[in-house]
Design a protein around this motif. Structure first.
Motif, PDB file in Angstrom:
ATOM      1  N   LEU A 218       6.758  -9.973  -6.539  1.00 16.12           N
ATOM      2  CA  LEU A 218       6.676  -8.622  -5.973  1.00 16.12           C
ATOM      3  C   LEU A 218       6.977  -8.636  -4.478  1.00 16.12           C
ATOM      4  O   LEU A 218       7.625  -7.721  -3.959  1.00 16.12           O
ATOM      5  N   VAL A 219       6.498  -9.674  -3.787  1.00 10.41           N
ATOM      6  CA  VAL A 219       6.782  -9.798  -2.356  1.00 10.41           C
ATOM      7  C   VAL A 219       8.262 -10.088  -2.137  1.00 10.41           C
ATOM      8  O   VAL A 219       8.913  -9.479  -1.280  1.00 10.41           O
ATOM      9  N   ALA A 220       8.806 -11.014  -2.928  1.00  6.73           N
ATOM     10  CA  ALA A 220      10.217 -11.382  -2.785  1.00  6.73           C
ATOM     11  C   ALA A 220      11.145 -10.199  -3.037  1.00  6.73           C
ATOM     12  O   ALA A 220      12.203 -10.081  -2.411  1.00  6.73           O
ATOM     13  N   LYS A 221      10.750  -9.306  -3.926  1.00  4.11           N
ATOM     14  CA  LYS A 221      11.557  -8.127  -4.252  1.00  4.11           C
ATOM     15  C   LYS A 221      11.332  -6.981  -3.269  1.00  4.11           C
ATOM     16  O   LYS A 221      11.966  -5.936  -3.383  1.00  4.11           O
ATOM     17  N   GLY A 222      10.414  -7.153  -2.334  1.00  4.83           N
ATOM     18  CA  GLY A 222      10.140  -6.113  -1.348  1.00  4.83           C
ATOM     19  C   GLY A 222       9.310  -4.964  -1.871  1.00  4.83           C
ATOM     20  O   GLY A 222       9.227  -3.910  -1.232  1.00  4.83           O
ATOM     21  N   LEU A 223       8.663  -5.155  -3.017  1.00  5.42           N
ATOM     22  CA  LEU A 223       7.855  -4.082  -3.601  1.00  5.42           C
ATOM     23  C   LEU A 223       6.451  -4.038  -3.010  1.00  5.42           C
ATOM     24  O   LEU A 223       5.834  -2.972  -2.923  1.00  5.42           O
TER      25      LEU A 223
ATOM     26  N   VAL B 275       9.355  -3.903 -13.307  1.00  7.51           N
ATOM     27  CA  VAL B 275       9.824  -4.178 -11.941  1.00  7.51           C
ATOM     28  C   VAL B 275      10.278  -5.624 -11.779  1.00  7.51           C
ATOM     29  O   VAL B 275      10.256  -6.175 -10.682  1.00  7.51           O
ATOM     30  N   GLY B 276      10.676  -6.254 -12.891  1.00  6.49           N
ATOM     31  CA  GLY B 276      11.291  -7.567 -12.781  1.00  6.49           C
ATOM     32  C   GLY B 276      10.503  -8.747 -13.297  1.00  6.49           C
ATOM     33  O   GLY B 276      11.028  -9.864 -13.327  1.00  6.49           O
TER      34      GLY B 276
ATOM     35  N   ASP C 207       5.260   2.520  -4.708  1.00  7.20           N
ATOM     36  CA  ASP C 207       4.416   3.424  -3.919  1.00  7.20           C
ATOM     37  C   ASP C 207       3.229   2.674  -3.320  1.00  7.20           C
ATOM     38  O   ASP C 207       2.811   2.950  -2.188  1.00  7.20           O
ATOM     39  N   ILE C 208       2.686   1.729  -4.067  1.00 11.94           N
ATOM     40  CA  ILE C 208       1.599   0.902  -3.536  1.00 11.94           C
ATOM     41  C   ILE C 208       2.091   0.142  -2.308  1.00 11.94           C
ATOM     42  O   ILE C 208       1.408   0.055  -1.288  1.00 11.94           O
ATOM     43  N   GLY C 209       3.295  -0.399  -2.410  1.00 10.33           N
ATOM     44  CA  GLY C 209       3.868  -1.178  -1.314  1.00 10.33           C
ATOM     45  C   GLY C 209       4.139  -0.370  -0.067  1.00 10.33           C
ATOM     46  O   GLY C 209       4.197  -0.933   1.042  1.00 10.33           O
TER      47      GLY C 209
ATOM     48  N   PHE D 265      12.658 -17.283 -11.141  1.00 11.99           N
ATOM     49  CA  PHE D 265      11.368 -17.930 -10.939  1.00 11.99           C
ATOM     50  C   PHE D 265      11.456 -19.366 -10.439  1.00 11.99           C
ATOM     51  O   PHE D 265      10.469 -19.882  -9.896  1.00 11.99           O
ATOM     52  N   THR D 266      12.605 -20.012 -10.602  1.00 11.73           N
ATOM     53  CA  THR D 266      12.714 -21.403 -10.150  1.00 11.73           C
ATOM     54  C   THR D 266      12.327 -21.574  -8.679  1.00 11.73           C
ATOM     55  O   THR D 266      11.466 -22.404  -8.357  1.00 11.73           O
TER      56      THR D 266
END
Length: 390
Positions: free
Chosen positions: A195-200, A255-256, A175-177, A357-358
Protein backbone atom coordinates in the motif's frame (compact mmCIF):
# COMPACT_ATOMS: atom_id res chain seq x y z
CA UNK A 1 0.11 -12.83 4.95
CA UNK A 2 1.89 -15.26 7.28
CA UNK A 3 -0.31 -17.89 8.86
CA UNK A 4 0.56 -16.62 12.33
CA UNK A 5 -1.20 -13.35 11.56
CA UNK A 6 -3.98 -14.46 9.24
CA UNK A 7 -6.77 -14.38 11.72
CA UNK A 8 -5.54 -12.27 14.61
CA UNK A 9 -8.57 -10.08 14.02
CA UNK A 10 -11.35 -12.48 14.90
CA UNK A 11 -9.16 -14.36 17.37
CA UNK A 12 -9.03 -11.20 19.43
CA UNK A 13 -12.69 -10.41 18.87
CA UNK A 14 -13.60 -13.89 20.07
CA UNK A 15 -12.58 -13.05 23.61
CA UNK A 16 -15.57 -10.77 23.97
CA UNK A 17 -18.16 -12.89 22.22
CA UNK A 18 -20.46 -15.29 24.03
CA UNK A 19 -21.09 -18.51 22.13
CA UNK A 20 -23.58 -21.25 22.87
CA UNK A 21 -21.51 -24.41 23.32
CA UNK A 22 -22.42 -26.97 20.68
CA UNK A 23 -20.43 -29.92 22.02
CA UNK A 24 -18.25 -30.83 24.95
CA UNK A 25 -14.78 -29.35 24.83
CA UNK A 26 -12.93 -32.18 26.55
CA UNK A 27 -9.68 -33.61 25.25
CA UNK A 28 -9.20 -36.77 23.23
CA UNK A 29 -11.00 -38.11 20.20
CA UNK A 30 -14.74 -37.84 19.70
CA UNK A 31 -16.65 -39.92 17.16
CA UNK A 32 -19.27 -38.17 15.05
CA UNK A 33 -22.82 -39.30 14.56
CA UNK A 34 -23.49 -41.28 11.43
CA UNK A 35 -21.65 -44.18 9.88
CA UNK A 36 -19.40 -44.50 6.86
CA UNK A 37 -20.59 -48.07 6.31
CA UNK A 38 -23.72 -46.99 4.43
CA UNK A 39 -21.92 -44.72 1.95
CA UNK A 40 -22.25 -45.52 -1.73
CA UNK A 41 -19.10 -45.63 -3.81
CA UNK A 42 -18.30 -42.56 -5.90
CA UNK A 43 -18.17 -42.90 -9.71
CA UNK A 44 -14.94 -44.29 -11.13
CA UNK A 45 -13.65 -40.84 -12.14
CA UNK A 46 -13.88 -39.75 -8.49
CA UNK A 47 -12.50 -42.92 -6.91
CA UNK A 48 -9.18 -42.02 -5.31
CA UNK A 49 -8.22 -45.39 -3.81
CA UNK A 50 -5.05 -46.80 -5.30
CA UNK A 51 -3.80 -43.49 -6.72
CA UNK A 52 -3.91 -41.21 -3.64
CA UNK A 53 -2.61 -41.80 -0.13
CA UNK A 54 -4.98 -43.83 2.05
CA UNK A 55 -5.41 -40.64 4.04
CA UNK A 56 -5.17 -37.33 2.21
CA UNK A 57 -3.72 -34.99 4.85
CA UNK A 58 -4.42 -31.26 4.51
CA UNK A 59 -2.61 -28.76 6.71
CA UNK A 60 -4.52 -25.49 7.03
CA UNK A 61 -3.11 -22.17 8.16
CA UNK A 62 -5.67 -21.44 10.87
CA UNK A 63 -8.46 -22.79 13.05
CA UNK A 64 -11.64 -24.04 11.34
CA UNK A 65 -13.47 -21.31 9.42
CA UNK A 66 -15.79 -20.99 6.44
CA UNK A 67 -12.94 -19.97 4.14
CA UNK A 68 -11.86 -23.62 4.46
CA UNK A 69 -15.41 -24.73 3.66
CA UNK A 70 -14.61 -26.61 0.43
CA UNK A 71 -12.19 -28.78 2.46
CA UNK A 72 -14.49 -29.53 5.38
CA UNK A 73 -17.30 -30.22 2.89
CA UNK A 74 -15.31 -33.32 1.86
CA UNK A 75 -15.55 -34.93 5.32
CA UNK A 76 -18.13 -37.70 5.39
CA UNK A 77 -20.07 -39.36 8.22
CA UNK A 78 -18.23 -41.52 10.71
CA UNK A 79 -15.45 -38.99 11.19
CA UNK A 80 -13.44 -38.64 14.38
CA UNK A 81 -12.22 -35.45 16.02
CA UNK A 82 -8.93 -35.31 17.88
CA UNK A 83 -9.34 -32.24 20.07
CA UNK A 84 -5.82 -32.58 21.45
CA UNK A 85 -4.07 -32.52 18.07
CA UNK A 86 -6.79 -30.27 16.54
CA UNK A 87 -7.64 -32.45 13.55
CA UNK A 88 -10.60 -34.24 12.01
CA UNK A 89 -10.36 -37.50 10.07
CA UNK A 90 -13.10 -39.19 8.08
CA UNK A 91 -14.12 -40.63 4.73
CA UNK A 92 -13.37 -38.31 1.81
CA UNK A 93 -16.75 -37.96 0.12
CA UNK A 94 -18.04 -36.02 -2.86
CA UNK A 95 -21.74 -35.66 -3.53
CA UNK A 96 -22.31 -37.85 -0.49
CA UNK A 97 -20.38 -40.73 -2.04
CA UNK A 98 -17.19 -42.41 -0.85
CA UNK A 99 -14.02 -41.85 -2.88
CA UNK A 100 -12.30 -44.80 -1.18
CA UNK A 101 -9.79 -42.81 0.88
CA UNK A 102 -9.91 -40.77 4.07
CA UNK A 103 -9.25 -37.08 4.53
CA UNK A 104 -7.58 -35.52 7.55
CA UNK A 105 -7.78 -31.76 8.00
CA UNK A 106 -5.37 -30.27 10.52
CA UNK A 107 -5.82 -26.88 12.16
CA UNK A 108 -3.07 -24.27 11.91
CA UNK A 109 -2.41 -21.21 14.04
CA UNK A 110 -1.81 -22.15 17.67
CA UNK A 111 -2.09 -25.86 16.80
CA UNK A 112 1.23 -25.63 14.93
CA UNK A 113 2.84 -22.98 17.11
CA UNK A 114 1.98 -20.25 14.58
CA UNK A 115 4.50 -21.68 12.14
CA UNK A 116 3.99 -21.34 8.39
CA UNK A 117 2.25 -24.14 6.54
CA UNK A 118 5.28 -24.82 4.28
CA UNK A 119 7.47 -25.32 7.35
CA UNK A 120 5.02 -27.96 8.58
CA UNK A 121 4.91 -29.59 5.15
CA UNK A 122 8.68 -30.01 5.16
CA UNK A 123 8.83 -31.29 8.74
CA UNK A 124 5.99 -33.79 8.26
CA UNK A 125 6.05 -35.50 4.86
CA UNK A 126 2.70 -37.19 5.56
CA UNK A 127 1.04 -33.87 4.68
CA UNK A 128 -0.36 -34.12 1.15
CA UNK A 129 -1.62 -30.55 0.69
CA UNK A 130 -1.18 -27.28 2.55
CA UNK A 131 -3.00 -23.96 2.31
CA UNK A 132 -0.36 -21.43 1.23
CA UNK A 133 -0.93 -17.83 0.10
CA UNK A 134 1.11 -16.67 -2.91
CA UNK A 135 3.27 -14.15 -1.05
CA UNK A 136 4.14 -16.78 1.55
CA UNK A 137 5.08 -19.23 -1.22
CA UNK A 138 7.40 -16.59 -2.70
CA UNK A 139 9.01 -15.85 0.66
CA UNK A 140 9.81 -19.53 1.43
CA UNK A 141 10.79 -20.49 -2.13
CA UNK A 142 14.51 -20.86 -1.41
CA UNK A 143 14.21 -23.43 1.38
CA UNK A 144 10.62 -24.76 1.38
CA UNK A 145 9.34 -24.53 -2.21
CA UNK A 146 5.66 -25.29 -2.76
CA UNK A 147 3.52 -25.33 -5.88
CA UNK A 148 -0.19 -24.52 -5.79
CA UNK A 149 -2.44 -26.99 -7.61
CA UNK A 150 -5.85 -25.46 -6.85
CA UNK A 151 -7.00 -22.07 -5.62
CA UNK A 152 -9.07 -22.41 -2.45
CA UNK A 153 -10.22 -18.81 -3.00
CA UNK A 154 -10.07 -16.61 -6.07
CA UNK A 155 -9.07 -13.48 -4.18
CA UNK A 156 -8.16 -12.39 -0.69
CA UNK A 157 -10.91 -11.46 1.80
CA UNK A 158 -8.46 -9.11 3.58
CA UNK A 159 -9.76 -5.57 4.08
CA UNK A 160 -9.11 -2.22 5.67
CA UNK A 161 -12.20 -1.14 7.58
CA UNK A 162 -13.40 2.08 9.16
CA UNK A 163 -16.30 3.68 11.01
CA UNK A 164 -18.63 5.37 8.50
CA UNK A 165 -20.04 7.72 11.16
CA UNK A 166 -16.57 9.10 11.94
CA UNK A 167 -15.44 9.13 8.31
CA UNK A 168 -18.49 9.63 6.07
CA UNK A 169 -16.19 10.92 3.32
CA UNK A 170 -14.14 7.70 3.13
CA UNK A 171 -15.15 5.42 0.27
CA UNK A 172 -11.83 3.75 -0.58
CA UNK A 173 -8.41 2.97 0.87
CA UNK A 174 -7.05 5.89 -1.15
CA UNK A 175 -9.32 8.17 0.90
CA UNK A 176 -7.68 6.85 4.07
CA UNK A 177 -4.30 7.74 2.59
CA UNK A 178 -5.40 11.31 1.95
CA UNK A 179 -5.96 11.71 5.68
CA UNK A 180 -3.53 11.43 8.59
CA UNK A 181 -5.47 8.63 10.28
CA UNK A 182 -3.55 5.69 11.68
CA UNK A 183 -3.81 2.38 9.84
CA UNK A 184 -3.64 -0.29 12.52
CA UNK A 185 -2.37 -3.62 11.20
CA UNK A 186 -0.33 -6.61 12.31
CA UNK A 187 3.35 -5.86 11.94
CA UNK A 188 5.02 -7.88 9.19
CA UNK A 189 1.98 -8.05 6.90
CA UNK A 190 3.21 -7.81 3.30
CA UNK A 191 0.22 -5.83 2.11
CA UNK A 192 1.21 -2.82 4.24
CA UNK A 193 4.43 -2.37 2.28
CA UNK A 194 2.45 -2.78 -0.93
CA UNK A 195 0.00 0.00 0.00
CA UNK A 196 2.89 2.36 0.76
CA UNK A 197 4.73 1.42 -2.43
CA UNK A 198 1.59 2.12 -4.47
CA UNK A 199 1.14 5.52 -2.82
CA UNK A 200 -2.22 4.58 -1.32
CA UNK A 201 -1.10 4.92 2.30
CA UNK A 202 1.66 7.06 3.80
CA UNK A 203 4.33 5.21 5.75
CA UNK A 204 3.76 7.61 8.63
CA UNK A 205 0.19 6.30 8.94
CA UNK A 206 1.19 2.70 9.58
CA UNK A 207 0.72 1.42 13.12
CA UNK A 208 1.81 -2.21 13.44
CA UNK A 209 0.47 -2.69 16.97
CA UNK A 210 -2.70 -4.56 16.03
CA UNK A 211 -3.39 -7.37 18.51
CA UNK A 212 -6.71 -8.63 17.20
CA UNK A 213 -8.82 -7.23 20.05
CA UNK A 214 -11.68 -4.84 19.20
CA UNK A 215 -10.91 -2.47 22.07
CA UNK A 216 -8.71 -0.10 20.05
CA UNK A 217 -11.25 0.36 17.26
CA UNK A 218 -14.17 0.69 19.68
CA UNK A 219 -12.41 3.32 21.80
CA UNK A 220 -10.87 5.21 18.87
CA UNK A 221 -13.04 5.00 15.73
CA UNK A 222 -10.83 7.56 13.99
CA UNK A 223 -8.45 4.76 12.95
CA UNK A 224 -8.57 2.38 10.02
CA UNK A 225 -7.99 -1.27 10.89
CA UNK A 226 -7.23 -4.54 9.15
CA UNK A 227 -9.87 -7.25 8.97
CA UNK A 228 -11.63 -9.74 6.72
CA UNK A 229 -14.70 -9.09 4.60
CA UNK A 230 -15.87 -12.55 5.62
CA UNK A 231 -15.88 -11.82 9.35
CA UNK A 232 -15.50 -8.32 10.81
CA UNK A 233 -18.53 -6.67 9.16
CA UNK A 234 -20.74 -9.33 10.76
CA UNK A 235 -18.86 -9.78 14.03
CA UNK A 236 -18.63 -6.06 14.84
CA UNK A 237 -22.29 -5.42 14.01
CA UNK A 238 -23.75 -8.48 15.73
CA UNK A 239 -21.30 -9.90 18.25
CA UNK A 240 -19.11 -7.12 19.66
CA UNK A 241 -21.40 -5.77 22.35
CA UNK A 242 -19.49 -2.48 22.67
CA UNK A 243 -19.99 -1.69 18.97
CA UNK A 244 -23.14 -3.27 17.46
CA UNK A 245 -23.25 -1.15 14.32
CA UNK A 246 -22.01 -1.36 10.73
CA UNK A 247 -18.47 -0.79 9.51
CA UNK A 248 -17.34 0.11 6.01
CA UNK A 249 -14.39 -1.42 4.18
CA UNK A 250 -12.55 -2.01 0.93
CA UNK A 251 -11.00 -5.28 -0.18
CA UNK A 252 -7.21 -5.15 -0.51
CA UNK A 253 -7.67 -7.32 -3.60
CA UNK A 254 -9.25 -4.29 -5.26
CA UNK A 255 -6.08 -2.22 -4.84
CA UNK A 256 -3.41 -4.66 -5.95
CA UNK A 257 -3.15 -7.32 -3.25
CA UNK A 258 -3.79 -9.92 -5.92
CA UNK A 259 -2.48 -13.04 -4.19
CA UNK A 260 -4.29 -16.36 -4.26
CA UNK A 261 -5.07 -16.83 -0.56
CA UNK A 262 -4.50 -20.23 1.01
CA UNK A 263 -4.03 -21.99 -2.32
CA UNK A 264 -3.90 -25.79 -2.02
CA UNK A 265 -0.23 -26.58 -2.50
CA UNK A 266 2.20 -29.52 -2.56
CA UNK A 267 5.92 -29.68 -1.95
CA UNK A 268 7.34 -28.76 -5.35
CA UNK A 269 9.56 -31.84 -5.42
CA UNK A 270 6.51 -34.11 -4.97
CA UNK A 271 4.53 -32.64 -7.87
CA UNK A 272 5.47 -35.40 -10.30
CA UNK A 273 5.02 -38.33 -7.92
CA UNK A 274 1.64 -37.00 -6.73
CA UNK A 275 0.55 -36.32 -10.32
CA UNK A 276 -1.70 -39.38 -10.75
CA UNK A 277 -3.44 -38.58 -7.47
CA UNK A 278 -3.80 -34.87 -8.22
CA UNK A 279 -5.31 -35.60 -11.64
CA UNK A 280 -8.31 -37.14 -9.85
CA UNK A 281 -8.19 -35.28 -6.53
CA UNK A 282 -8.11 -31.69 -7.84
CA UNK A 283 -11.42 -32.01 -9.77
CA UNK A 284 -12.96 -33.48 -6.60
CA UNK A 285 -11.73 -30.42 -4.68
CA UNK A 286 -13.20 -28.17 -7.39
CA UNK A 287 -16.57 -29.91 -7.19
CA UNK A 288 -16.55 -29.65 -3.41
CA UNK A 289 -16.09 -25.86 -3.73
CA UNK A 290 -19.11 -25.73 -6.07
CA UNK A 291 -21.18 -27.86 -3.69
CA UNK A 292 -20.18 -25.82 -0.63
CA UNK A 293 -21.09 -22.56 -2.37
CA UNK A 294 -24.52 -23.98 -3.22
CA UNK A 295 -25.29 -25.38 0.23
CA UNK A 296 -22.90 -24.37 3.01
CA UNK A 297 -25.06 -24.79 6.11
CA UNK A 298 -24.05 -28.31 7.23
CA UNK A 299 -20.37 -27.52 6.70
CA UNK A 300 -20.67 -24.21 8.55
CA UNK A 301 -22.19 -26.10 11.49
CA UNK A 302 -19.28 -28.58 11.42
CA UNK A 303 -16.73 -25.75 11.32
CA UNK A 304 -18.34 -24.01 14.29
CA UNK A 305 -18.57 -27.29 16.17
CA UNK A 306 -14.88 -28.04 15.57
CA UNK A 307 -13.85 -24.57 16.75
CA UNK A 308 -15.67 -25.30 20.00
CA UNK A 309 -14.19 -28.77 20.42
CA UNK A 310 -10.63 -27.59 19.73
CA UNK A 311 -10.99 -25.03 22.52
CA UNK A 312 -8.03 -22.90 21.44
CA UNK A 313 -9.70 -19.57 22.26
CA UNK A 314 -10.85 -19.28 18.64
CA UNK A 315 -14.60 -18.66 18.72
CA UNK A 316 -16.50 -19.11 15.47
CA UNK A 317 -20.27 -18.89 15.56
CA UNK A 318 -22.59 -20.40 12.97
CA UNK A 319 -23.77 -16.86 12.28
CA UNK A 320 -20.26 -15.76 11.34
CA UNK A 321 -19.79 -18.86 9.19
CA UNK A 322 -23.08 -18.38 7.36
CA UNK A 323 -22.21 -14.73 6.72
CA UNK A 324 -18.76 -15.71 5.48
CA UNK A 325 -20.10 -18.33 3.07
CA UNK A 326 -22.51 -15.79 1.57
CA UNK A 327 -19.86 -13.06 1.38
CA UNK A 328 -17.38 -15.36 -0.32
CA UNK A 329 -19.73 -15.93 -3.25
CA UNK A 330 -21.22 -12.43 -3.29
CA UNK A 331 -17.84 -10.69 -3.38
CA UNK A 332 -16.24 -13.16 -5.79
CA UNK A 333 -13.82 -14.44 -3.16
CA UNK A 334 -15.04 -17.92 -4.03
CA UNK A 335 -15.76 -17.94 -7.74
CA UNK A 336 -14.75 -18.81 -11.26
CA UNK A 337 -11.64 -17.59 -13.02
CA UNK A 338 -11.87 -16.07 -16.50
CA UNK A 339 -11.87 -19.54 -18.06
CA UNK A 340 -15.13 -20.34 -16.26
CA UNK A 341 -13.64 -22.88 -13.87
CA UNK A 342 -13.31 -22.74 -10.11
CA UNK A 343 -9.99 -23.41 -8.43
CA UNK A 344 -7.90 -22.44 -11.46
CA UNK A 345 -5.17 -19.81 -11.71
CA UNK A 346 -4.68 -16.80 -13.95
CA UNK A 347 -0.99 -17.40 -14.61
CA UNK A 348 -0.45 -13.82 -15.82
CA UNK A 349 -1.74 -12.69 -12.44
CA UNK A 350 0.61 -15.09 -10.63
CA UNK A 351 3.52 -13.68 -12.67
CA UNK A 352 2.43 -10.13 -11.84
CA UNK A 353 2.20 -11.01 -8.14
CA UNK A 354 5.71 -12.47 -8.25
CA UNK A 355 7.05 -9.32 -9.89
CA UNK A 356 5.27 -7.03 -7.43
CA UNK A 357 6.09 -8.86 -4.21
CA UNK A 358 9.65 -10.01 -4.88
CA UNK A 359 11.29 -6.66 -4.00
CA UNK A 360 8.95 -6.13 -1.03
CA UNK A 361 9.72 -9.56 0.40
CA UNK A 362 13.46 -9.18 -0.22
CA UNK A 363 13.37 -5.85 1.60
CA UNK A 364 11.95 -7.69 4.61
CA UNK A 365 15.04 -9.93 4.67
CA UNK A 366 13.70 -13.13 3.09
CA UNK A 367 15.77 -14.87 0.43
CA UNK A 368 13.84 -15.77 -2.71
CA UNK A 369 14.92 -18.62 -4.96
CA UNK A 370 16.86 -17.12 -7.90
CA UNK A 371 15.02 -17.44 -11.19
CA UNK A 372 11.69 -18.21 -9.50
CA UNK A 373 8.84 -18.25 -12.05
CA UNK A 374 5.06 -18.21 -11.94
CA UNK A 375 5.12 -21.85 -13.10
CA UNK A 376 7.13 -22.74 -10.00
CA UNK A 377 4.44 -21.20 -7.81
CA UNK A 378 1.27 -22.57 -9.41
CA UNK A 379 -0.02 -24.94 -12.06
CA UNK A 380 -3.36 -25.55 -13.80
CA UNK A 381 -2.21 -28.99 -14.96
CA UNK A 382 -4.79 -30.84 -12.87
CA UNK A 383 -7.74 -28.44 -13.19
CA UNK A 384 -10.94 -29.62 -14.87
CA UNK A 385 -12.05 -26.50 -16.75
CA UNK A 386 -15.61 -27.85 -16.98
CA UNK A 387 -16.16 -27.50 -13.21
CA UNK A 388 -17.32 -24.08 -12.06
CA UNK A 389 -20.09 -22.14 -10.38
CA UNK A 390 -23.14 -21.86 -12.61
Amino acid sequence: MPSSSRRAAVAGVSSVIALVTLTACGGGSTASTGSAAKLQAAPAAQRLAGVCPKTVVVQTDWDPEAEHGPLYHLVGPGYTVDSDKKRITGPLVIGGKDTGVDIQIRAGGSAIGYQTVPSQMYVDKSITLGTVTTDTAISVSAKQPVTAVAALMKKSPQILMWDPATHPDWKTIADIGRSNAKVVYLNGSTYASLLVAKGLIKKSQLDGSYDGAPARFVSDPSIAQQGFATAEPYVYQHEVSAWKKPVKYQLLADVGYDVYPEALSVRSGDLKSLGPCLKKLVPVLQQSAVDFAAEPSATVKLVSDLATQYNTGWVYSEGTGAFAAKQMVGLGILGNEADGSIGSFDMKRVASTLKTFTPLIEQSGSRIEPGLTAQDLATDEFIDTAIGLK
